[in-house]
Write an enzyme that holds these catalytic residues in place. Structure first.
Site, short mmCIF file in Angstrom:
data_model
loop_
_atom_site.label_atom_id
_atom_site.label_comp_id
_atom_site.label_asym_id
_atom_site.label_seq_id
_atom_site.Cartn_x
_atom_site.Cartn_y
_atom_site.Cartn_z
N HIS A 144 -70.01 30.55 50.34
CA HIS A 144 -68.91 30.53 51.31
C HIS A 144 -68.65 29.15 51.89
O HIS A 144 -67.70 28.95 52.65
CB HIS A 144 -69.19 31.52 52.44
CG HIS A 144 -67.96 32.14 53.01
ND1 HIS A 144 -66.69 31.61 52.82
CD2 HIS A 144 -67.77 33.25 53.76
CE1 HIS A 144 -65.80 32.37 53.44
NE2 HIS A 144 -66.42 33.36 54.02
N ASP B 186 -63.90 30.71 49.58
CA ASP B 186 -63.53 31.71 50.59
C ASP B 186 -63.25 33.05 49.93
O ASP B 186 -63.19 33.17 48.70
CB ASP B 186 -62.31 31.23 51.37
CG ASP B 186 -62.62 30.00 52.23
OD1 ASP B 186 -63.76 29.90 52.72
OD2 ASP B 186 -61.73 29.15 52.38
#
Length: 441
Positions: free
Chosen positions: A412, A416
């Protein structure tokens, strides 16, 4: 006569050292060019190292059990190619450049030593350090007493390159007076710190206690490190594999007869992943500090479970250059050699994205851990027959379809939910669009 220093060759991406397992030649033995000299172990693979020259083995510089640094001499051969006795050193420029780059990076941190200036060669505890760790420590002004306090995660508590780099990052932060005093040398030398000891286990006399083998220890270290480095996020999608299942059932016998290979679902899955990577190249990346490296080659790692329960990840390099026949042959070859312990270091290096076909174990879904320095990994579950709604021009119908869950874990820091989710959906779309009448060539 001439004395030749045989250099520890490059073993693969990011490998800076190897542990000598066994010398295959003894002092006084004749050695031919490309003949295996010794067997070594890296954090990726056990392999044999060939000689770059022919001659008589005169001296062994790195003993069994010791660590050999990439680019440094491991033994000396006497050859008959010269009348002089001058020693010839073959120092790869890439190794020197790598070390210089790392030292420059550390120097840029602008760190200041806080302990005494006892020379590193006179370590208070007598603890062993690799040449690479010593070089970094000297460049940063770390004293022997301070180095002895660095926790090590390597074998027998040995300080690895990652340990010293992690320590330097923490050392950069402002320190309290108490922490500085704690690092000051004392009159009575203290034993060296090692990795946090494992909790003791009081057995009841019936439990079996199994010591981890070297590969399992390395897997454990890498998995823990990956979870610490990358914040993992997972996305899931359920895929209709009916066309793929029907197509494979129709051609598998003819495929085996014509090409001598069993076609499994894995090469079909890899093909879909490769297509999706071309659509979303930011998945095929790695992170270096605050920069993102976009890989131009698509090298797909394939997680393979070994008979002893361990895991290894051979790589299909330039996977986008193969058709389905070529992918099938590569998958079968790598899987077979992995289980026979016949992979080479080259088979394991350079991966840019990894898949794991957990469906072969009957698992329907999983959340795999990213293989660093990659930023994503995909797991394919078992294919199961399920009732499903089928949309047709005449209306919705209820039918039996072959369904499979796909799990996508991603870093992350740079991937995303939008990119991670779109990527796994695109893989699913390619599989669902598989043509029933597809030709192999």
């Amino acid at each position: 006569m001439a004395l030749i220093e045989i250099i520890m060759p490059k073993m693969g991406e990011s490998i800076m050292e190897a542990t000598v397992l066994t010398w295959l030649k003894n002092i006084g033995d004749q050695v031919e060019t490309d003949e295996f000299l010794l067997e070594v172990a890296t954090d990726k693979i056990d392999t044999e190292v060939p000689s770059s020259h022919a001659g008589v083995l005169k001296e062994i510089l790195v003993q069994e059990g010791d660590v050999a640094e990439i680019g440094k001499p491991i033994c000396i051969l006497e050859t008959g190619t010269s009348s002089t006795a001058d020693k010839i050193t073959e120092q790869p420029e890439a190794i020197a450049a790598k070390l210089e780059e790392e030292i420059s990076t550390l120097t840029a941190m602008n760190l200041n030593p806080v302990a005494d200036t006892t020379p590193l060669e006179k370590s208070v505890s007598g603890r062993f350090y690799s040449p690479l760790v010593l070089n970094i420590s000297k460049e940063e002004g770390i004293s022997a007493a301070e180095l002895d306090s660095v926790p090590g995660t390597g074998a027998d508590g040995r300080v690895t390159k990652n340990d010293i780099l992690a320590y330097l990052k923490d050392r950069k932060q402002p320190q309290s007076i108490g922490s500085i005093l704690a690092k000051m040398p004392v009159a009575e030398p203290k034993p060296a710190k090692t990795a946090t000891p494992a909790p003791t286990y009081a057995g009841n006399g019936t439990d079996e206690i199994i010591q981890m083998d070297r590969m399992r220890k390395m897997i454990a270290e890498r998995m823990v490190a990956s979870k610490q480095i990358a914040p993992h996020v997972s996305s899931f999608v359920e895929t209709d594999m009916t066309n793929v299942v029907l197509w494979r059932e129709n051609i598998k016998n003819a495929f085996k007869k014509e090409y001598g290979e069993n076609i499994t679902y894995t090469p079909i899955l890899i093909e879909a992943v490769v297509k999706a990577i071309k659509d979303f190249p930011m998945i095929n990346t790695s992170v270096a500090g605050d920069t993102i490296i976009v890989k131009k080659n698509i090298n797909i790692g394939l997680a393979v479970a070994l008979p002893n329960g361990n895991l290894i990840v051979p790589v299909i390099h330039n996977a986008d250059s193969y058709n389905l026949i070529g992918l099938t042959k590569k998958v079968n070859d790598l899987s077979k050699r992995a289980r026979e312990n016949k992979l080479t270091a080259a088979d394991l290096e350079g991966g840019t994205y990894t898949i794991s076909n957990i469906g072969t174990f009957g698992n329907i879904m999983g959340t795999p851990i990213i293989l660093q320095p990659q930023v994503a990994i995909m797991a394919f579950g078992a294919i199961q027959k399920k009732p499903a709604v089928i949309e047709t021009p005449q209306g919705d119908l209820l039918g039996i379809r072959q369904k499979m869950f796909i799990s996508h874990s991603y870093d992350h820091r740079i991937v995303d939910g939008s990119l991670g989710g779109q990527f796994v959906k695109r893989v699913s779309d390619y599989l669902e669009a598989f043509e029933l009448d597809r030709k192999l060539v």
